[in-house]
Design a protein around this motif. Sequence first.
Motif, PDB file in Angstrom:
ATOM      1  N   LEU A 123      47.962  77.910  24.480  1.00  0.00           N
ATOM      2  CA  LEU A 123      47.685  77.518  23.101  1.00  0.00           C
ATOM      3  C   LEU A 123      46.205  77.708  22.782  1.00  0.00           C
ATOM      4  CD1 LEU A 123      48.623  76.488  20.391  1.00  0.00           C
ATOM      5  CD2 LEU A 123      48.455  74.144  21.283  1.00  0.00           C
ATOM      6  N   ARG A 124      45.332  77.247  23.640  1.00  0.00           N
ATOM      7  CA  ARG A 124      43.890  77.432  23.394  1.00  0.00           C
ATOM      8  C   ARG A 124      43.545  78.916  23.312  1.00  0.00           C
ATOM      9  NH1 ARG A 124      43.460  73.257  27.151  1.00  0.00           N
ATOM     10  NH2 ARG A 124      42.965  74.766  28.780  1.00  0.00           N
ATOM     11  N   ASP A 145      60.857  64.268  20.814  1.00  0.00           N
ATOM     12  CA  ASP A 145      60.924  63.651  22.140  1.00  0.00           C
ATOM     13  C   ASP A 145      60.279  64.504  23.243  1.00  0.00           C
ATOM     14  OD1 ASP A 145      62.803  65.684  22.308  1.00  0.00           O
ATOM     15  OD2 ASP A 145      64.427  64.401  23.044  1.00  0.00           O
ATOM     16  N   ASN A 146      59.584  65.580  22.864  1.00  0.00           N
ATOM     17  CA  ASN A 146      58.962  66.463  23.844  1.00  0.00           C
ATOM     18  C   ASN A 146      57.531  65.984  24.112  1.00  0.00           C
ATOM     19  OD1 ASN A 146      57.817  68.546  25.335  1.00  0.00           O
ATOM     20  ND2 ASN A 146      58.958  70.136  24.246  1.00  0.00           N
ATOM     21  N   VAL A 147      57.409  65.015  24.986  1.00  0.00           N
ATOM     22  CA  VAL A 147      56.125  64.384  25.270  1.00  0.00           C
ATOM     23  C   VAL A 147      55.105  65.401  25.780  1.00  0.00           C
ATOM     24  CG1 VAL A 147      54.965  62.618  26.672  1.00  0.00           C
ATOM     25  CG2 VAL A 147      57.215  62.158  25.682  1.00  0.00           C
ATOM     26  N   ALA A 148      55.534  66.343  26.611  1.00  0.00           N
ATOM     27  CA  ALA A 148      54.604  67.340  27.146  1.00  0.00           C
ATOM     28  C   ALA A 148      54.010  68.188  26.025  1.00  0.00           C
ATOM     29  CB  ALA A 148      55.308  68.222  28.173  1.00  0.00           C
ATOM     30  N   SER A 149      54.833  68.669  25.101  1.00  0.00           N
ATOM     31  CA  SER A 149      54.310  69.475  24.002  1.00  0.00           C
ATOM     32  C   SER A 149      53.461  68.648  23.044  1.00  0.00           C
ATOM     33  CB  SER A 149      55.442  70.164  23.234  1.00  0.00           C
ATOM     34  OG  SER A 149      55.796  71.368  23.873  1.00  0.00           O
ATOM     35  N   ILE A 150      53.818  67.412  22.832  1.00  0.00           N
ATOM     36  CA  ILE A 150      52.986  66.547  21.995  1.00  0.00           C
ATOM     37  C   ILE A 150      51.576  66.476  22.579  1.00  0.00           C
ATOM     38  CG2 ILE A 150      52.624  64.145  21.259  1.00  0.00           C
ATOM     39  CD1 ILE A 150      55.752  63.964  21.086  1.00  0.00           C
ATOM     40  N   ARG A 151      51.483  66.292  23.888  1.00  0.00           N
ATOM     41  CA  ARG A 151      50.167  66.220  24.550  1.00  0.00           C
ATOM     42  C   ARG A 151      49.421  67.543  24.432  1.00  0.00           C
ATOM     43  NH1 ARG A 151      52.432  63.093  29.677  1.00  0.00           N
ATOM     44  NH2 ARG A 151      52.374  60.993  28.820  1.00  0.00           N
ATOM     45  N   VAL A 152      50.123  68.661  24.604  1.00  0.00           N
ATOM     46  CA  VAL A 152      49.496  69.984  24.497  1.00  0.00           C
ATOM     47  C   VAL A 152      48.917  70.175  23.104  1.00  0.00           C
ATOM     48  CG1 VAL A 152      50.007  72.467  24.406  1.00  0.00           C
ATOM     49  CG2 VAL A 152      50.859  71.076  26.319  1.00  0.00           C
ATOM     50  N   ILE A 153      49.720  69.911  22.090  1.00  0.00           N
ATOM     51  CA  ILE A 153      49.304  70.145  20.704  1.00  0.00           C
ATOM     52  C   ILE A 153      48.163  69.208  20.324  1.00  0.00           C
ATOM     53  CG2 ILE A 153      50.049  70.100  18.308  1.00  0.00           C
ATOM     54  CD1 ILE A 153      52.917  70.836  19.436  1.00  0.00           C
ATOM     55  N   GLU A 154      48.295  67.939  20.639  1.00  0.00           N
ATOM     56  CA  GLU A 154      47.229  66.984  20.316  1.00  0.00           C
ATOM     57  C   GLU A 154      45.964  67.296  21.110  1.00  0.00           C
ATOM     58  OE1 GLU A 154      49.000  63.087  20.737  1.00  0.00           O
ATOM     59  OE2 GLU A 154      50.071  63.283  18.818  1.00  0.00           O
ATOM     60  N   GLY A 155      46.124  67.796  22.332  1.00  0.00           N
ATOM     61  CA  GLY A 155      44.972  68.181  23.150  1.00  0.00           C
ATOM     62  C   GLY A 155      44.207  69.355  22.566  1.00  0.00           C
TER      63      GLY A 155
END
Length: 175
Positions: A123-124, A145-155
């Motif tokens: 993503l970066r 409910d995709n916690v991993a993608s939420i973290r990626v996007i917010e990161g």
Amino acid sequence: MPELVPPTTLVMDSFLEAMDEFVAEGTTDTQTAGWIERFGDSWQTPAGFEAFVAEIRAQEVDEIAIPAHWVLTSTRWWIEGDTYLGRIALRQRLNEKLADVGGHIGYDVRPSARRCGHASGMLRAVLPLAHSFGIDPALVTCDDDNVASIRVIEGAGGVLEDVRGIKRRYWVPTA
């Protein structure tokens, strides 16, 4: 160190192994699942794989090469040496469906390479390409409910706009 590259025949063996992983996992509703359905019977040979890569690369620049209701899409593969780790798609504009739930950017990481930071790296790495197309910010969505993608996007600096059904919609700065 992994790098983002246009689709290439140089990773054919690893790519096919990754597709087997996605099939075993039961992947649906992604660009990868669509590739498996459409090309899975033909990409097992070098000539078939070369034709697949050529078609995916053409979808970045040739409106005729894209299926109906699609938009020009810049696909990049995340590879390390000759190992295929994942893919990311940058849709160069939004149609009605993409503006609602699909977004500018979609990605997946092969199952055996997950939880290693590859989605964040992809993503970066694709954000400057999005910016070069005049996209800023980029819409990126994921399942609620995709916690991993939420973290990626917010990161990556994603700011949640809303949740529509099961999809979270984020705006990610590209510059």
